[in-house]
Design an enzyme around this catalytic site. Structure first.
Site, PDB file in Angstrom:
ATOM      1  N   TYR A 178       0.837  -1.210   0.000  1.00  0.00           N
ATOM      2  CA  TYR A 178       0.000   0.000   0.000  1.00  0.00           C
ATOM      3  C   TYR A 178       0.869   1.257   0.000  1.00  0.00           C
ATOM      4  O   TYR A 178       0.462   2.307  -0.482  1.00  0.00           O
ATOM      5  CB  TYR A 178      -0.924  -0.036   1.223  1.00  0.00           C
ATOM      6  CG  TYR A 178      -2.201   0.771   1.093  1.00  0.00           C
ATOM      7  CD1 TYR A 178      -3.069   0.591   0.018  1.00  0.00           C
ATOM      8  CD2 TYR A 178      -2.553   1.711   2.064  1.00  0.00           C
ATOM      9  CE1 TYR A 178      -4.244   1.315  -0.092  1.00  0.00           C
ATOM     10  CE2 TYR A 178      -3.724   2.440   1.966  1.00  0.00           C
ATOM     11  CZ  TYR A 178      -4.565   2.234   0.896  1.00  0.00           C
ATOM     12  OH  TYR A 178      -5.728   2.954   0.804  1.00  0.00           O
ATOM     13  N   LYS A 211      -3.567   8.114   3.592  1.00  0.00           N
ATOM     14  CA  LYS A 211      -4.790   7.819   4.354  1.00  0.00           C
ATOM     15  C   LYS A 211      -4.663   8.310   5.800  1.00  0.00           C
ATOM     16  O   LYS A 211      -5.650   8.759   6.389  1.00  0.00           O
ATOM     17  CB  LYS A 211      -5.109   6.320   4.321  1.00  0.00           C
ATOM     18  CG  LYS A 211      -5.637   5.834   2.981  1.00  0.00           C
ATOM     19  CD  LYS A 211      -6.900   6.581   2.544  1.00  0.00           C
ATOM     20  CE  LYS A 211      -7.605   5.922   1.378  1.00  0.00           C
ATOM     21  NZ  LYS A 211      -8.657   6.770   0.782  1.00  0.00           N
TER      22      LYS A 211
HETATM   23  N1  LIG Z   1     -11.154  -0.534  -2.906  1.00  0.00           N
HETATM   24  C1  LIG Z   1     -10.693  -0.684  -1.665  1.00  0.00           C
HETATM   25  O1  LIG Z   1     -10.173  -1.742  -1.305  1.00  0.00           O
HETATM   26  C2  LIG Z   1     -10.851   0.456  -0.689  1.00  0.00           C
HETATM   27  C3  LIG Z   1     -10.784   0.160   0.690  1.00  0.00           C
HETATM   28  C4  LIG Z   1     -10.892   1.215   1.593  1.00  0.00           C
HETATM   29  C5  LIG Z   1     -11.058   2.510   1.140  1.00  0.00           C
HETATM   30  N2  LIG Z   1     -11.108   2.750  -0.214  1.00  0.00           N
HETATM   31  C6  LIG Z   1     -11.265   4.136  -0.646  1.00  0.00           C
HETATM   32  O2  LIG Z   1     -12.538   4.312  -1.228  1.00  0.00           O
HETATM   33  C7  LIG Z   1     -12.483   5.442  -2.092  1.00  0.00           C
HETATM   34  C8  LIG Z   1     -13.093   5.083  -3.427  1.00  0.00           C
HETATM   35  O3  LIG Z   1     -12.314   4.105  -4.084  1.00  0.00           O
HETATM   36  P1  LIG Z   1     -12.920   2.844  -4.842  1.00  0.00           P
HETATM   37  O4  LIG Z   1     -12.312   1.635  -4.237  1.00  0.00           O
HETATM   38  O5  LIG Z   1     -14.381   2.957  -4.966  1.00  0.00           O
HETATM   39  O6  LIG Z   1     -12.208   2.959  -6.288  1.00  0.00           O
HETATM   40  P2  LIG Z   1     -12.618   3.776  -7.618  1.00  0.00           P
HETATM   41  O7  LIG Z   1     -11.423   3.651  -8.510  1.00  0.00           O
HETATM   42  O8  LIG Z   1     -13.919   3.288  -8.140  1.00  0.00           O
HETATM   43  O9  LIG Z   1     -12.782   5.262  -7.079  1.00  0.00           O
HETATM   44  C9  LIG Z   1     -11.709   6.176  -6.937  1.00  0.00           C
HETATM   45  C10 LIG Z   1     -12.223   7.484  -7.468  1.00  0.00           C
HETATM   46  O10 LIG Z   1     -11.271   8.541  -7.282  1.00  0.00           O
HETATM   47  C11 LIG Z   1     -11.510   9.421  -8.340  1.00  0.00           C
HETATM   48  N3  LIG Z   1     -10.415  10.380  -8.519  1.00  0.00           N
HETATM   49  C12 LIG Z   1      -9.102  10.107  -8.717  1.00  0.00           C
HETATM   50  N4  LIG Z   1      -8.424  11.263  -8.901  1.00  0.00           N
HETATM   51  C13 LIG Z   1      -9.339  12.267  -8.807  1.00  0.00           C
HETATM   52  C14 LIG Z   1      -9.274  13.698  -8.906  1.00  0.00           C
HETATM   53  N5  LIG Z   1      -8.104  14.328  -9.152  1.00  0.00           N
HETATM   54  N6  LIG Z   1     -10.417  14.413  -8.744  1.00  0.00           N
HETATM   55  C15 LIG Z   1     -11.600  13.806  -8.502  1.00  0.00           C
HETATM   56  N7  LIG Z   1     -11.720  12.466  -8.405  1.00  0.00           N
HETATM   57  C16 LIG Z   1     -10.606  11.709  -8.553  1.00  0.00           C
HETATM   58  C17 LIG Z   1     -11.674   8.514  -9.552  1.00  0.00           C
HETATM   59  O11 LIG Z   1     -12.323   9.189 -10.619  1.00  0.00           O
HETATM   60  C18 LIG Z   1     -12.538   7.413  -8.965  1.00  0.00           C
HETATM   61  O12 LIG Z   1     -13.905   7.699  -9.179  1.00  0.00           O
HETATM   62  C19 LIG Z   1     -11.008   5.863  -2.159  1.00  0.00           C
HETATM   63  O13 LIG Z   1     -10.772   6.887  -1.214  1.00  0.00           O
HETATM   64  C20 LIG Z   1     -10.309   4.592  -1.725  1.00  0.00           C
HETATM   65  O14 LIG Z   1      -9.013   4.830  -1.213  1.00  0.00           O
HETATM   66  C21 LIG Z   1     -11.034   1.739  -1.116  1.00  0.00           C
END
Ligand SMILES: NC(=O)c1ccc[n+]([C@@H]2O[C@H](COP(=O)([O-])OP(=O)(O)OC[C@H]3O[C@@H](n4cnc5c(N)ncnc54)[C@H](O)[C@@H]3O)[C@@H](O)[C@H]2O)c1
Length: 255
Positions: free
Chosen positions: A154, A161
């Site tokens: 990570y 984070k």
């Molecule tokens: N997938 C996992 O395992 C997981 C676990 C815990 C937390 N998260 C967090 O959840 C959140 C959403 O991620 P996800 O897993 O749904 O993946 P995802 O790839 O579907 O979503 C990430 C989003 O960030 C957006 N993004 C990136 N750069 C950007 C910018 N400059 N301006 C505006 N938007 C931007 C992308 O367009 C995308 O929609 C993130 O914060 C991620 O770290 C994910």
């Protein structure tokens, strides 16, 4: 049928694919009675295509959360559509490839700065861009991946984070007087686009196969979306600066 978000107007960032946590948040929010407006990055057309799969139509606004022009015009565009907001969802994360996957000791600061800007500072940017629309108070909710631990692969997303989690607490401190709450959902691993961009994500996710007290499905983002919707609702009226774990319970396991 009444829902826990009846009458609420919610802005949701981060809908990119059907696997996005934000897509499931938007779906559950609409099912619970909310009017939803989406923001899109990198292109509105992608988000518009996915938004057609939601139960109700949702307007899409372009927003790169690092672009000051986009941030400045956001409140006006949302006001034209919905008038005001009761909630905002930050579902945004990004780190350049050289900040992930085992390169921690060699990542250049430029890449670390990008990860911090997009993934942590943006919570403050988004909150302040939307604040003029929440004069009656409201709920801001973001997504984290437990930053208390050093995870395999990570890398610099971990410190990003940790910064997001601290930023949420400082926002909660400074916006409480305006009736604004700021909380995070700490989700377990999910197979989204963001996850696929982490080399060796399966190694990280495998921890859940061994340690999760509740069965964890990496292909089901709905539990995380439901957690976000709960925090957007009136059922956590005096909770702020909090992190709710939607991770099957892994966060509290000693071994
Ligand atoms: N997938 C996992 O395992 C997981 C676990 C815990 C937390 N998260 C967090 O959840 C959140 C959403 O991620 P996800 O897993 O749904 O993946 P995802 O790839 O579907 O979503 C990430 C989003 O960030 C957006 N993004 C990136 N750069 C950007 C910018 N400059 N301006 C505006 N938007 C931007 C992308 O367009 C995308 O929609 C993130 O914060 C991620 O770290 C994910």
């Amino acid at each position: 049928m009444s829902g826990i978000l009846d009458g609420k107007r919610i802005l949701i960032t981060g809908v990119l694919m059907e696997s996005s946590i934000a897509f499931h948040t938007a779906k559950v929010a609409q099912e619970q009675g909310a009017q939803v407006i989406l923001t899109a990055f990198p292109r509105p057309t992608l988000t518009e295509r996915i938004a057609r799969k939601l139960p109700e139509p949702a307007k899409v606004i372009e927003l790169d959360v690092t672009n000051d022009e986009h941030l400045d015009r956001l409140a006006g565009l949302v006001r034209d559509e919905l008038g005001s907001l009761d909630g905002v969802v930050h579902s945004i994360g990004f780190a350049p490839q050289d900040a992930l996957g085992g390169n921690f000791l060699n990542t250049p600061f430029e890449s670390v700065a990008t990860a911090m800007h997009v993934s942590a500072f943006s919570l403050k940017s988004l909150a302040m861009a939307c604040k003029p629309l929440m004069s009656d108070g409201g709920s801001i909710v973001g997504l984290t991946f437990d930053a208390q631990y050093a995870w395999p692969q990570y890398d610099w997303m971990g410190p990003a984070k940790a910064a997001l989690e601290a930023t949420s607490r400082y926002l909660a401190r400074d916006l409480g007087k305006d009736g604004l709450r700021c909380n995070l959902v700490s989700a377990g691993p999910l197979r989204s686009m963001a996850a696929k961009s982490i080399p060796g994500f399966s190694e990280l996710a495998d921890v859940w196969n061994h340690r999760s007290p509740l069965a964890w499905d990496m292909n089901d983002p709905e539990p995380a979306g439901r957690g976000v919707v709960a925090l957007l609702s009136d059922f956590f009226p005096k909770t702020t600066g909090e992190i709710i774990h939607v991770d099957g319970g892994v966060h509290m396991m000693g071994a």
